[in-house]
Design a protein around this motif. Sequence first.
Motif, mmCIF file in Angstrom:
data_model
loop_
_atom_site.group_PDB
_atom_site.id
_atom_site.type_symbol
_atom_site.label_atom_id
_atom_site.label_comp_id
_atom_site.label_asym_id
_atom_site.label_seq_id
_atom_site.Cartn_x
_atom_site.Cartn_y
_atom_site.Cartn_z
ATOM 1 N N ASP A 1 1.280 -1.374 0.024
ATOM 2 C CA ASP A 1 0.228 -0.190 0.229
ATOM 3 C C ASP A 1 0.869 1.418 0.217
ATOM 4 O OD1 ASP A 1 -2.546 -0.879 0.185
ATOM 5 O OD2 ASP A 1 -2.517 -1.277 1.892
ATOM 6 N N CYS A 2 1.842 0.965 0.043
ATOM 7 C CA CYS A 2 3.166 2.672 0.113
ATOM 8 C C CYS A 2 3.365 2.711 -0.926
ATOM 9 C CB CYS A 2 4.111 2.097 0.929
ATOM 10 S SG CYS A 2 5.826 3.280 1.179
ATOM 11 N N ILE A 3 2.766 4.561 -1.063
ATOM 12 C CA ILE A 3 3.024 5.010 -2.808
ATOM 13 C C ILE A 3 4.176 5.472 -2.494
ATOM 14 C CG2 ILE A 3 0.721 4.952 -2.848
ATOM 15 C CD1 ILE A 3 0.949 8.351 -1.449
ATOM 16 N N GLY A 4 5.218 5.488 -1.497
ATOM 17 C CA GLY A 4 6.678 6.046 -1.647
ATOM 18 C C GLY A 4 7.050 7.581 -1.724
ATOM 19 N N CYS A 5 5.581 7.793 -1.034
ATOM 20 C CA CYS A 5 5.834 9.702 -1.073
ATOM 21 C C CYS A 5 6.948 10.413 -0.442
ATOM 22 C CB CYS A 5 4.350 9.704 -0.177
ATOM 23 S SG CYS A 5 3.715 9.978 0.880
ATOM 24 N N GLY A 6 7.327 9.617 0.463
ATOM 25 C CA GLY A 6 8.598 9.862 1.628
ATOM 26 C C GLY A 6 7.719 10.940 2.943
ATOM 27 N N GLN A 7 6.380 11.249 3.156
ATOM 28 C CA GLN A 7 5.816 11.880 3.989
ATOM 29 C C GLN A 7 6.281 11.021 5.331
ATOM 30 O OE1 GLN A 7 4.401 14.151 3.377
ATOM 31 N NE2 GLN A 7 2.679 13.971 1.998
ATOM 32 N N CYS A 8 6.823 9.961 5.711
ATOM 33 C CA CYS A 8 6.895 9.275 7.525
ATOM 34 C C CYS A 8 8.393 9.985 7.196
ATOM 35 C CB CYS A 8 6.928 8.027 7.095
ATOM 36 S SG CYS A 8 7.415 7.304 5.777
ATOM 37 N N ALA A 9 9.288 9.751 6.489
ATOM 38 C CA ALA A 9 10.611 10.138 6.420
ATOM 39 C C ALA A 9 11.223 11.805 6.582
ATOM 40 C CB ALA A 9 11.348 10.156 5.254
ATOM 41 N N ALA B 1 1.537 10.751 9.101
ATOM 42 C CA ALA B 1 1.695 11.152 7.774
ATOM 43 C C ALA B 1 1.367 10.944 6.858
ATOM 44 C CB ALA B 1 3.073 11.749 7.774
ATOM 45 N N CYS B 2 1.739 9.352 7.261
ATOM 46 C CA CYS B 2 1.436 8.924 5.770
ATOM 47 C C CYS B 2 -0.288 8.436 5.447
ATOM 48 C CB CYS B 2 1.096 6.806 6.769
ATOM 49 S SG CYS B 2 1.244 5.609 5.222
ATOM 50 N N PRO B 3 -0.121 8.941 4.329
ATOM 51 C CA PRO B 3 -2.124 8.898 3.151
ATOM 52 C C PRO B 3 -2.443 7.726 2.480
ATOM 53 C CG PRO B 3 -0.015 8.761 2.665
ATOM 54 C CD PRO B 3 0.638 8.787 3.331
#
Lengths: 350, 162
Positions: B56-64, B117-119
């Motif tokens: 499900d991870c879209i790799g947006c990097g919000q978490c990081a 943060a994760c969308p």
Amino acid sequence: MESVAQLLEKIPKYDALPETISALMPILASSVILFAMLALAVLFMVWLERKVSAHIQDRLGPMVVGGWHGWAQTIADALKLLLKEDIVPASVDRVLFKMAPFIVFLGAFAAYVVLPFGSSSFVTDLNIGILYIVAVSSLSVIGIIMAGWSSNNKYSLYGSMRAAAQIVSYEIPAAVAIMTVVLFTGSLSMVDIVRAQTGGIQNWFLFRNPFLFLAFVVYFIASLAEVNRTPFDLPEAESELVAGYHTEYSGMRFAFFFLAEYANMFLVASVATTLFLGGWTQAVPASIMPQIVPGPVVFFVKALILIFIQMWMRWSLPRLRVDQLMYINWKVLLPVSFALVLGAGWMATL
Amino acid sequence: MLTYFRNIGQGIMTIVSSMAIAGRHLFTPSVTLQYPKEKWLLPERSRMRLMNKIEDCIGCGQCARSCPTECILVKTEKRGKEEAPVFASDGTAKKLRTYVFDIDMALCCYCGLCTFACPTQCLIMTGEYEYSVYDKDEHIYHFAAEKPLTVAGESRQNPPEG
Ligand code: SF4
Ligand code: SF4
């Protein structure tokens, strides 16, 4: 020792040994037996101490090693101590440092020679038994001072000085309290003292008369101080002196201090048992109930009850201050014990 | 003289009463929990080890970006136009190929900011807390499942500080 000697005679070819060796054998055998017994008792007492302290503090204590309630924990600890590196710090006085633990232990162990565990199970029956115990058990003070001095450490030195002051002072009321019993038996031999108490609980010196009861209390308190137990544990006050006179010791040598501490505990409990609780005699007189329980078992049960009370006190009371320690000894216990000797002497002449 | 005897009496009373208290505690049930055998019931929504459902991870990097200790490392690259589109379970298109997604649990302070943060709600904190290891590097958890097509074509790195 006689029974040990008789047992040794049964060994085949025992007569063939040269005279000097066969004369030494019973001594050697009885000290080995005594040491094994002592080591077992100490292992059990350490376990009991940890359990009692834990339960008084609403904890469980050792629970894992050995299965049932961690009974093998102290065995594991003893093995660990034996296998540990023996560290001798660079600036200590090496000879004294190495000798001290053994002298402390010797002082405790030598007294066991005259303890009568049963009507025939004792190493020897000296006619000055109790005096001998009082004398040799103060030998450990020398070892403690040696340990403190040779460690070249201020905490060790403070601890040993406190220990010396404390043990030497508290020996006086303890010895005077012992004298009240001697007034009644007229003998210093441990076996004679127990024989004078046969015939049930009412013949034990503890319940004979109020003076002897108070003498027991005085002896118990003074003996706590003699073995450096809380509330008199100033010599090894962890919060002030790290560990007192054995701060610098590790491994095997520390184990000997530990052994000596518990051997002393057992010693004073045994002396109190012999003097006041009738030694190996049972609470119910032989005329009412046959004496099936062997004497040593009775003796150990009584001594363990006293040891339990020692532990119970240790985990309920805070440590005294140095001046309070001396106050209790010189201003309370000593006058009281003198008064008790007078009172007991008066009772004995009645 | 009177105070002398009063002091002695008081001392004896103190000993007796404190020993009575200690004796009572000797028989109160202990509070110890035999840890590996018995365990606490964890409170609801306890924040323990992180887990990323990488599908499900879209790799947006919000978490990081939201992590205060910078313990999440995300590396992604753009998927090619000709590739078949991939979607997360909530329908978001996964336009980036996440080929590195590492979380260093030895650095994590369990604040949980990354999960907010994760969308796509794919980064969650599980109730798992027994994961001690002998080597600190084993605390770096690798979640990425895909391989990069072009190493040179790295389009996105762990975002710079600030
Ligand atoms: S819980 Fe906090 S510290 Fe741990 S990874 Fe998430 S944001 Fe970083
Ligand atoms: S915020 Fe969520 S979707 Fe975005 S990279 Fe992190 S885990 Fe993946």
